[in-house]
Design a protein around this motif. Structure first.
Motif, PDB file in Angstrom:
ATOM      1  N   GLY A   1       0.829  -1.198   0.000  1.00  0.00           N
ATOM      2  CA  GLY A   1       0.000   0.000   0.000  1.00  0.00           C
ATOM      3  C   GLY A   1       0.859   1.241   0.000  1.00  0.00           C
ATOM      4  N   SER A   2       0.422   2.238   0.725  1.00  0.00           N
ATOM      5  CA  SER A   2       1.190   3.471   0.818  1.00  0.00           C
ATOM      6  C   SER A   2       1.482   3.758   2.292  1.00  0.00           C
ATOM      7  N   GLU A   3       2.286   4.784   2.519  1.00  0.00           N
ATOM      8  CA  GLU A   3       2.670   5.165   3.871  1.00  0.00           C
ATOM      9  C   GLU A   3       2.461   6.660   4.021  1.00  0.00           C
ATOM     10  N   LEU A   4       1.951   7.085   5.185  1.00  0.00           N
ATOM     11  CA  LEU A   4       1.733   8.497   5.474  1.00  0.00           C
ATOM     12  C   LEU A   4       2.200   8.771   6.894  1.00  0.00           C
ATOM     13  N   VAL A   5       3.105   9.735   7.044  1.00  0.00           N
ATOM     14  CA  VAL A   5       3.572  10.133   8.368  1.00  0.00           C
ATOM     15  C   VAL A   5       3.352  11.633   8.549  1.00  0.00           C
ATOM     16  N   GLN A   6       3.115  11.996   9.804  1.00  0.00           N
ATOM     17  CA  GLN A   6       2.982  13.400  10.187  1.00  0.00           C
ATOM     18  C   GLN A   6       4.168  13.740  11.062  1.00  0.00           C
ATOM     19  N   ILE A   7       4.902  14.785  10.697  1.00  0.00           N
ATOM     20  CA  ILE A   7       6.022  15.265  11.503  1.00  0.00           C
ATOM     21  C   ILE A   7       5.556  16.548  12.168  1.00  0.00           C
ATOM     22  N   TYR A   8       5.378  16.501  13.475  1.00  0.00           N
ATOM     23  CA  TYR A   8       4.902  17.648  14.242  1.00  0.00           C
ATOM     24  C   TYR A   8       6.117  18.350  14.834  1.00  0.00           C
ATOM     25  N   LYS A   9       6.336  19.599  14.427  1.00  0.00           N
ATOM     26  CA  LYS A   9       7.509  20.367  14.841  1.00  0.00           C
ATOM     27  C   LYS A   9       7.084  21.512  15.755  1.00  0.00           C
ATOM     28  N   VAL A  10       7.803  21.639  16.879  1.00  0.00           N
ATOM     29  CA  VAL A  10       7.574  22.731  17.822  1.00  0.00           C
ATOM     30  C   VAL A  10       8.897  23.477  17.988  1.00  0.00           C
ATOM     31  N   VAL A  11       8.847  24.808  17.899  1.00  0.00           N
ATOM     32  CA  VAL A  11      10.054  25.630  18.034  1.00  0.00           C
ATOM     33  C   VAL A  11       9.828  26.665  19.136  1.00  0.00           C
ATOM     34  N   TYR A  12      10.684  26.591  20.153  1.00  0.00           N
ATOM     35  CA  TYR A  12      10.699  27.592  21.220  1.00  0.00           C
ATOM     36  C   TYR A  12      11.922  28.466  21.014  1.00  0.00           C
ATOM     37  N   GLN A  13      11.764  29.773  21.292  1.00  0.00           N
ATOM     38  CA  GLN A  13      12.906  30.685  21.200  1.00  0.00           C
ATOM     39  C   GLN A  13      13.148  31.326  22.559  1.00  0.00           C
ATOM     40  N   LEU A  14      14.420  31.521  22.878  1.00  0.00           N
ATOM     41  CA  LEU A  14      14.791  32.180  24.119  1.00  0.00           C
ATOM     42  C   LEU A  14      14.694  33.695  23.922  1.00  0.00           C
ATOM     43  N   TYR A  15      14.014  34.358  24.855  1.00  0.00           N
ATOM     44  CA  TYR A  15      13.857  35.812  24.813  1.00  0.00           C
ATOM     45  C   TYR A  15      14.472  36.423  26.066  1.00  0.00           C
ATOM     46  N   ARG A  16      15.099  37.599  25.893  1.00  0.00           N
ATOM     47  CA  ARG A  16      15.738  38.308  27.000  1.00  0.00           C
ATOM     48  C   ARG A  16      14.886  39.539  27.347  1.00  0.00           C
ATOM     49  N   LYS A  17      14.644  39.720  28.660  1.00  0.00           N
ATOM     50  CA  LYS A  17      13.840  40.845  29.143  1.00  0.00           C
ATOM     51  C   LYS A  17      14.527  42.171  28.792  1.00  0.00           C
ATOM     52  N   GLN A  18      13.715  43.163  28.408  1.00  0.00           N
ATOM     53  CA  GLN A  18      14.225  44.476  28.016  1.00  0.00           C
ATOM     54  C   GLN A  18      13.641  45.560  28.914  1.00  0.00           C
ATOM     55  N   ASP A  19      14.451  46.579  29.169  1.00  0.00           N
ATOM     56  CA  ASP A  19      13.964  47.795  29.814  1.00  0.00           C
ATOM     57  C   ASP A  19      13.717  48.813  28.710  1.00  0.00           C
ATOM     58  N   LEU A  20      12.634  49.585  28.846  1.00  0.00           N
ATOM     59  CA  LEU A  20      12.256  50.559  27.824  1.00  0.00           C
ATOM     60  C   LEU A  20      12.550  51.970  28.326  1.00  0.00           C
ATOM     61  N   PHE A  21      13.078  52.785  27.410  1.00  0.00           N
ATOM     62  CA  PHE A  21      13.430  54.164  27.748  1.00  0.00           C
ATOM     63  C   PHE A  21      12.806  55.112  26.735  1.00  0.00           C
ATOM     64  N   LEU A  22      12.238  56.196  27.226  1.00  0.00           N
ATOM     65  CA  LEU A  22      11.680  57.253  26.398  1.00  0.00           C
ATOM     66  C   LEU A  22      12.353  58.555  26.815  1.00  0.00           C
ATOM     67  N   ASP A  23      13.041  59.198  25.896  1.00  0.00           N
ATOM     68  CA  ASP A  23      13.777  60.435  26.166  1.00  0.00           C
ATOM     69  C   ASP A  23      14.757  60.259  27.329  1.00  0.00           C
ATOM     70  N   GLY A  24      15.417  59.100  27.379  1.00  0.00           N
ATOM     71  CA  GLY A  24      16.430  58.846  28.397  1.00  0.00           C
ATOM     72  C   GLY A  24      15.891  58.384  29.739  1.00  0.00           C
ATOM     73  N   GLU A  25      14.576  58.366  29.912  1.00  0.00           N
ATOM     74  CA  GLU A  25      13.971  57.950  31.176  1.00  0.00           C
ATOM     75  C   GLU A  25      13.362  56.563  31.026  1.00  0.00           C
ATOM     76  N   ARG A  26      13.592  55.692  32.002  1.00  0.00           N
ATOM     77  CA  ARG A  26      13.017  54.347  31.972  1.00  0.00           C
ATOM     78  C   ARG A  26      11.517  54.452  32.241  1.00  0.00           C
ATOM     79  N   ILE A  27      10.746  53.781  31.396  1.00  0.00           N
ATOM     80  CA  ILE A  27       9.296  53.808  31.589  1.00  0.00           C
ATOM     81  C   ILE A  27       8.758  52.377  31.642  1.00  0.00           C
TER      82      ILE A  27
END
Length: 190
Positions: A32-58
């Motif tokens: 007969g025939s063959e059918l496979v499902q490849i289930y892929k999951v991708v996680y990415q590492l993220y680094r926390k950021q501080d936000l600044f507006l006009d030199g001041e942290r907000i």
């Protein structure tokens, strides 16, 4: 307005997990025939950021109405790595690829049959069955000779493989999904 800003920045370090599911297709005594499902999951590492507006942290808690108006008008927000160096993984992609072999026959002399019928072919369903956009579509574990798919739970679970990929250096490190995966993810984020 400020609440819509992502306070994390992508690092280019990924964890890839792939599972193989055998999909039943009609056959007669193995022919007969063959059918496979490849289930892929991708996680990415993220680094926390501080936000600044006009030199001041907000933050969303301390941003004034005037700050919101300046952001809305197009003032640039500067991002810097947070002093606490907090990192976390986030799901970037989860999707399936289906592959089929039109003719499978044990003991078949492959030279007497067209290679189209006896070789593996993708079925274009990736966009239909996916969450997000695959950030590393060229990195696949299925089909690699050095990737080992293991079955947990005494061989009762579906085959699974895992890897760590650093897009900055191009380094791919294959992992044992049962014994190494969670430890590697913990080590990266600590």
């Amino acid at each position: 307005m400020l609440n819509n800003i992502d306070p994390y920045k992508a690092t280019g370090i990924f964890i890839i997990i792939e599972r193989i599911y055998n999909r039943d297709v009609p056959n007669w005594h193995g022919i007969g025939s063959e059918l496979v499902q490849i289930y892929k999951v991708v996680y990415q590492l993220y680094r926390k950021q501080d936000l600044f507006l006009d030199g001041e942290r907000i933050t969303p808690a301390n941003a004034s109405l005037w700050d919101h108006l300046k952001i809305f008008a197009g003032s640039e927000l500067e991002q810097q790595n947070s002093k606490d160096n907090e990192t976390r993984f986030a799901l970037d992609y989860a999707g399936s690829e289906f592959r089929t072999t039109p003719l499978v026959y044990p003991g078949l002399n492959i030279k007497s049959v067209s290679t189209f019928l006896t070789s593996d072919h993708p079925i274009p369903t990736q966009r239909i069955l996916a969450f997000g956009q695959d950030p590393i579509p060229d990195i696949k574990l299925y089909g690699r000779s050095d990737a080992q798919f293991v079955m947990a739970n005494g061989g009762k679970d579906d085959p699974m493989a895992a890897a760590r990929y650093d897009s900055n250096s191009g380094q791919l490190k294959l992992l044992d999904p049962i014994h190494q995966l969670s430890a590697v993810m913990r080590d990266i984020t600590s």
